[in-house]
Motif scaffolding. Sequence first.
Motif, mmCIF file in Angstrom:
data_model
loop_
_atom_site.group_PDB
_atom_site.id
_atom_site.type_symbol
_atom_site.label_atom_id
_atom_site.label_comp_id
_atom_site.label_asym_id
_atom_site.label_seq_id
_atom_site.Cartn_x
_atom_site.Cartn_y
_atom_site.Cartn_z
ATOM 1 N N GLU A 60 0.981 -1.020 -0.116
ATOM 2 C CA GLU A 60 -0.124 0.105 -0.081
ATOM 3 C C GLU A 60 1.055 1.443 0.015
ATOM 4 O O GLU A 60 1.665 1.493 0.882
ATOM 5 N N ALA A 62 1.582 5.464 0.258
ATOM 6 C CA ALA A 62 1.138 6.474 0.786
ATOM 7 C C ALA A 62 1.878 7.623 0.041
ATOM 8 O O ALA A 62 3.226 7.740 0.022
ATOM 9 N N ARG A 85 7.882 7.269 11.279
ATOM 10 C CA ARG A 85 6.687 7.164 12.000
ATOM 11 C C ARG A 85 5.633 7.961 11.654
ATOM 12 O O ARG A 85 5.817 9.041 10.999
ATOM 13 N N ALA A 86 4.339 7.282 11.806
ATOM 14 C CA ALA A 86 3.301 8.309 11.528
ATOM 15 C C ALA A 86 3.377 9.548 12.394
ATOM 16 O O ALA A 86 3.602 9.422 13.697
ATOM 17 N N ALA A 175 4.506 12.529 8.245
ATOM 18 C CA ALA A 175 4.231 11.436 7.469
ATOM 19 C C ALA A 175 2.633 10.953 7.943
ATOM 20 O O ALA A 175 2.286 10.806 9.158
ATOM 21 N N PRO A 176 1.752 10.558 6.755
ATOM 22 C CA PRO A 176 0.598 10.332 7.285
ATOM 23 C C PRO A 176 0.330 8.854 7.821
ATOM 24 O O PRO A 176 -0.556 8.590 8.637
ATOM 25 N N VAL A 177 1.534 8.078 7.595
ATOM 26 C CA VAL A 177 1.463 6.625 8.157
ATOM 27 C C VAL A 177 2.942 6.217 8.377
ATOM 28 O O VAL A 177 3.835 6.939 7.942
ATOM 29 N N SER A 178 3.107 5.236 9.007
ATOM 30 C CA SER A 178 4.352 4.729 9.343
ATOM 31 C C SER A 178 4.901 3.993 8.091
ATOM 32 O O SER A 178 4.036 3.192 7.420
ATOM 33 N N GLY A 179 6.249 3.781 7.581
ATOM 34 C CA GLY A 179 6.607 3.441 6.557
ATOM 35 C C GLY A 179 8.149 3.594 6.084
ATOM 36 O O GLY A 179 8.575 4.423 6.684
ATOM 37 N N ARG A 204 3.726 1.756 2.940
ATOM 38 C CA ARG A 204 3.157 1.733 4.226
ATOM 39 C C ARG A 204 3.728 0.476 4.891
ATOM 40 O O ARG A 204 3.625 -0.720 4.679
ATOM 41 N N ASP A 205 4.322 0.663 6.158
ATOM 42 C CA ASP A 205 4.787 -0.278 7.044
ATOM 43 C C ASP A 205 5.899 -1.106 6.481
ATOM 44 O O ASP A 205 6.568 -1.925 7.133
#
Length: 371
Positions: A60, A62, A85-86, A175-179, A204-205
């Motif tokens: 996924e 981002a 990180r998010a 960052a909107p998500v961790s990844g 993502r991740d």
Amino acid sequence: MHPIRTSLSILALLALAACQKAEPAKQTEADQARAVRIVTVEARPITGALAASGDMIAREEAAVLPEVNGYRVARVLADVGDYVRAGQTLVQLDPTLISSQVAQAEAIAAQAEANALQAEDQANRVRDLDGQGVLSQEQIEQRRLQARAARAQARAQAANFSDLKTRSAKLAVTAPVSGLILERNVRPGDLSAGGANPWFRMARDGQVELAADLSEDDLARVRPGQSATVTLPSGANVQGQVRLISPQINPQTRLGRVRVLLPVRQDVRVGGFARAVFTDASSVVLTVPETAIRYDADGASLMVLGANNRVKRVLIQAGQRGSGLVQIVKGPPAGSRVVANAAALMLDGDLVKPVEGAAPGPAPKAAAAKQ
């Protein structure tokens, strides 16, 4: 009887007996027919390895874009290959322009709030003076209208102040998500502006998948959760797991996509090409034993047994293999009886003795001696 005449009679009888000696009986074609084991073309479960290749993609993605326009990039705090990180700040925009606006809006909002409180106090003083003649009704209503207008102005200025504070907070692009950061398209000094090109692309991740295309028949042989051995471009092998099987087939290519989730590792990179082997792929298809197929210059073929016990060579198209079986994609229909041993040299029209079950063994020595 005369001795000479008697001798001639005996010789004649001996010659006649020699001529009447029985000739050996000739063997018929049925007697010379070879005994062969017969198997049936039928649907059986076939299990074996299935290979597929494809590209490695992020499970996924981002995208990171600035939410405010018109501000210069002061600092870039992350780069390609970083795991973030998010909520972590990736880019800091220059706050010089907005800082003074925030201070000014705060002062205006405070002034508007004070005016609203004063107007409301004036309105409260004439709350019970309606119809008493102390002030005209027009003056009373005017104070009440001024209070409502002052309160509305205070709300508007407070909203403007809140908007500027929000914009100021958005100067830190997070960052909107961790990844894992896959791509960076921003430099110090760039001007934030709306556009389709994101400043960062993230996995993502950090999860990467192999996207492999399979035919409709092969899609039926895999299932979600099935394990697969994936060979990376470096030659290393990793164990993946089928996460998703596409519910649709591409009408142009007649292929469907399978996505295999890979472990998070440094050598598992988005954009690479990899090969997956599904070792326990299974399906129910028309099959024959591998030994029944003959290969020559014309291709693969089977010796099909006719109603008169004569064989006929039929060309076939072979498919998947496994468990000692071969799929018949194109060839004789289900229920056809074929010779189980392709190594037996036979020609079209040969007469055979069909034997169901185990292949006939060699004749006993005693029986062979009697023949």
